[in-house]
Design a protein around this motif. Structure first.
Motif, PDB file in Angstrom:
ATOM      1  N   ARG A  32     -17.514  -7.305  22.665  1.00 50.93           N
ATOM      2  CA  ARG A  32     -18.760  -7.113  22.587  1.00 50.93           C
ATOM      3  C   ARG A  32     -18.895  -5.654  23.746  1.00 50.93           C
ATOM      4  NH1 ARG A  32     -23.574  -9.559  22.072  1.00 50.93           N
ATOM      5  NH2 ARG A  32     -22.954 -11.340  21.106  1.00 50.93           N
ATOM      6  N   VAL A  33     -18.133  -5.823  24.954  1.00 52.77           N
ATOM      7  CA  VAL A  33     -18.087  -4.792  25.849  1.00 52.77           C
ATOM      8  C   VAL A  33     -18.149  -3.569  25.307  1.00 52.77           C
ATOM      9  CG1 VAL A  33     -16.984  -3.961  27.920  1.00 52.77           C
ATOM     10  CG2 VAL A  33     -17.332  -6.456  27.650  1.00 52.77           C
ATOM     11  N   VAL A  36     -21.028  -2.365  23.623  1.00 54.23           N
ATOM     12  CA  VAL A  36     -22.234  -2.119  24.624  1.00 54.23           C
ATOM     13  C   VAL A  36     -22.029  -0.737  25.066  1.00 54.23           C
ATOM     14  CG1 VAL A  36     -23.196  -2.695  26.510  1.00 54.23           C
ATOM     15  CG2 VAL A  36     -23.003  -4.506  24.992  1.00 54.23           C
ATOM     16  N   ALA A 162     -22.768  -7.369  28.749  1.00 53.76           N
ATOM     17  CA  ALA A 162     -22.367  -7.743  27.420  1.00 53.76           C
ATOM     18  C   ALA A 162     -21.562  -9.308  27.803  1.00 53.76           C
ATOM     19  CB  ALA A 162     -21.121  -6.864  27.191  1.00 53.76           C
TER      20      ALA A 162
END
Length: 166
Positions: A32-33, A36, A162
């Motif tokens: 997810r990081v 983003v 995130a």
């Protein structure tokens, strides 16, 4: 007999190649990081690293290292490192982070509390050549470090965004 050996070999190869392999020491939030930051910082390139480092934090379960790099407008390479530490409990992480309050840091560094996540500190080297932000969210510690204070703070905000969304 030869056909039987070939059949066993084909079966063995099929079983081995059909087995999914998980990335070692990988936290789900890292994907997810990555998404983003790729969206918000399209000029930066993502590099995933492997670290066989000894544990930094008591109760550490895993560590993942990442780096983001780009060429600035003057052609100079810039980088941001983001390291993720997963620890058994949030209490262990909170206790470990108190060493920053006690000033237990390497010579030449200055530390101050920082407002990010559940607990955070910003460290800067005496000549301003390096900045690190350590923060925790639950049982995860993240270190964001780089040459530019502005970039380090911006990337740390992307990471916490995130993490909160996961």
């Amino acid at each position: 007999m030869m056909k039987l050996k070939i059949l066993w070999l084909v079966l063995l190869l099929f079983i081995c190649t059909a087995t999914p392999v998980e990335a070692q020491n990988d936290l789900p939030v890292i994907s997810r990081v990555e998404r983003v930051i790729k969206y918000k910082e399209p000029k930066w390139q993502y590099i995933r690293g492997i670290c066989t480092c000894p544990p930094l934090i008591p109760g550490q379960k895993s560590m993942s290292v990442t780096q983001w790099v780009r060429q600035n407008e003057r052609g100079i390479r810039e980088s941001i490192s983001i390291d993720f530490y997963e620890v058994t409990s949030a209490e262990e992480v909170a206790q470990w982070m108190l060493h920053f309050d006690r000033g237990e840091i390497a010579e030449g560094w200055q530390v101050k509390k920082y407002d990010l996540g559940d607990q955070a500190y910003i460290l800067s080297y005496r000549d301003g050549s390096r900045t690190s932000i350590y923060f925790r969210k639950d049982n995860i510690v993240v270190e964001v470090s780089g040459e530019s204070l502005k970039d380090v703070e911006r990337f740390a905000q992307h990471v916490i965004e995130a993490i909160r969304a996961s």
